[in-house]
Design a protein around this motif. Structure first.
Motif, PDB file in Angstrom:
ATOM      1  N   VAL A  13       0.834  -1.203   0.000  1.00  0.00           N
ATOM      2  CA  VAL A  13       0.000   0.000   0.000  1.00  0.00           C
ATOM      3  C   VAL A  13       0.868   1.252   0.000  1.00  0.00           C
ATOM      4  CG1 VAL A  13      -1.584   1.354   1.429  1.00  0.00           C
ATOM      5  CG2 VAL A  13      -2.031  -1.055   1.026  1.00  0.00           C
ATOM      6  N   THR A  14       1.910   1.253   0.801  1.00  0.00           N
ATOM      7  CA  THR A  14       2.773   2.432   0.886  1.00  0.00           C
ATOM      8  C   THR A  14       3.457   2.720  -0.446  1.00  0.00           C
ATOM      9  OG1 THR A  14       3.159   1.964   3.224  1.00  0.00           O
ATOM     10  CG2 THR A  14       4.687   3.473   2.149  1.00  0.00           C
ATOM     11  N   THR A  16       2.648   1.622  -3.469  1.00  0.00           N
ATOM     12  CA  THR A  16       1.669   1.920  -4.512  1.00  0.00           C
ATOM     13  C   THR A  16       1.100   3.325  -4.352  1.00  0.00           C
ATOM     14  OG1 THR A  16       1.103  -0.426  -4.606  1.00  0.00           O
ATOM     15  CG2 THR A  16      -0.430   1.090  -5.630  1.00  0.00           C
ATOM     16  N   ALA A  17       0.810   3.725  -3.131  1.00  0.00           N
ATOM     17  CA  ALA A  17       0.272   5.069  -2.896  1.00  0.00           C
ATOM     18  C   ALA A  17       1.304   6.145  -3.227  1.00  0.00           C
ATOM     19  CB  ALA A  17      -0.197   5.207  -1.453  1.00  0.00           C
ATOM     20  N   GLY A  20       1.503   6.379  -6.938  1.00  0.00           N
ATOM     21  CA  GLY A  20       0.327   7.071  -7.450  1.00  0.00           C
ATOM     22  C   GLY A  20       0.405   8.572  -7.233  1.00  0.00           C
ATOM     23  N   LEU A  21       0.875   8.982  -6.062  1.00  0.00           N
ATOM     24  CA  LEU A  21       1.015  10.416  -5.787  1.00  0.00           C
ATOM     25  C   LEU A  21       2.073  11.060  -6.675  1.00  0.00           C
ATOM     26  CD1 LEU A  21       0.696  10.420  -1.898  1.00  0.00           C
ATOM     27  CD2 LEU A  21      -0.962  11.285  -3.569  1.00  0.00           C
ATOM     28  N   LEU A  44      -3.563   4.783  -6.921  1.00  0.00           N
ATOM     29  CA  LEU A  44      -4.184   5.137  -5.643  1.00  0.00           C
ATOM     30  C   LEU A  44      -5.408   4.268  -5.360  1.00  0.00           C
ATOM     31  CD1 LEU A  44      -3.867   9.024  -5.663  1.00  0.00           C
ATOM     32  CD2 LEU A  44      -2.585   7.383  -4.285  1.00  0.00           C
ATOM     33  N   GLN A  46      -5.819   1.189  -6.426  1.00  0.00           N
ATOM     34  CA  GLN A  46      -5.328  -0.142  -6.054  1.00  0.00           C
ATOM     35  C   GLN A  46      -4.886  -0.164  -4.598  1.00  0.00           C
ATOM     36  OE1 GLN A  46      -2.345  -0.966  -9.008  1.00  0.00           O
ATOM     37  NE2 GLN A  46      -3.806  -1.998 -10.339  1.00  0.00           N
ATOM     38  N   ALA A  47      -4.204   0.882  -4.172  1.00  0.00           N
ATOM     39  CA  ALA A  47      -3.784   0.958  -2.770  1.00  0.00           C
ATOM     40  C   ALA A  47      -5.002   0.979  -1.848  1.00  0.00           C
ATOM     41  CB  ALA A  47      -2.916   2.191  -2.543  1.00  0.00           C
ATOM     42  N   ALA A  48      -6.021   1.733  -2.236  1.00  0.00           N
ATOM     43  CA  ALA A  48      -7.240   1.786  -1.421  1.00  0.00           C
ATOM     44  C   ALA A  48      -7.920   0.421  -1.376  1.00  0.00           C
ATOM     45  CB  ALA A  48      -8.196   2.835  -1.980  1.00  0.00           C
ATOM     46  N   SER A  75     -10.204  -0.533 -10.603  1.00  0.00           N
ATOM     47  CA  SER A  75      -8.939   0.064 -11.055  1.00  0.00           C
ATOM     48  C   SER A  75      -8.389  -0.689 -12.264  1.00  0.00           C
ATOM     49  CB  SER A  75      -7.913   0.102  -9.919  1.00  0.00           C
ATOM     50  OG  SER A  75      -7.461  -1.187  -9.596  1.00  0.00           O
TER      51      SER A  75
END
Length: 144
Positions: A13-14, A16-17, A20-21, A44, A46-48, A75
């Motif tokens: 998640v970290t 990927t986020a 995305g950012l 983002l 996918q991370a969610a 996504s």
């Protein structure tokens, strides 16, 4: 540190986020590169989806896990739309909802196992537009 599923999910998640950012920030600086904006949003999402699935796994709630899988499938369908848009084959954005709805609605009815193949289906659909147009895309080509 033990590498259990929650630790790996946190790392996933970290990373990927953050990716995305970075992609969204790049898109804000270069608005003409629409694919970068799409891909940032997709990362983002996918991370969610992983966060929702992990929280469902922690609470042992299948409905939350299914919702997280639906977000990840959404996504993936956006990847398909972005790939088609990249090769100038615009697709109505509403089509992105078709896959997740076909997944989530029956999943709550107990048909989840047979519908997981949609992830593979959308991944293949994502690759098809660029493969079909490979001779007209910029970049290195294999000689044959």
């Amino acid at each position: 540190m033990q590498l259990d599923m929650m630790t790996m999910s946190t790392v996933d998640v970290t990373v990927t986020a953050v990716l995305g950012l970075v992609l969204l920030f790049t898109w804000l600086k270069q608005r003409s590169a629409q694919l970068v904006g799409w891909w940032g949003l997709i990362m983002l999402m996918q991370a969610a989806g992983v966060v929702v699935c992990a929280s469902g796994a922690l609470t042992n709630t299948p409905a939350i896990i299914t919702a997280g899988l639906g977000v990840m499938l959404f996504s993936d369908s956006l990847k398909w739309i972005a790939a088609r848009d990249f090769v100038d084959h615009p697709t109505p954005a509403a089509w992105a909802l078709a896959g997740p709805l076909m997944f989530v609605v029956p999943a709550y009815s107990g048909l989840l196992a047979g519908l997981l193949s949609q992830f593979i289906f959308f991944s293949l659909l994502t690759r098809w537009p660029t493969w079909a147009q490979r001779s007209s895309l910029p970049g290195p080509r294999a000689r044959g």
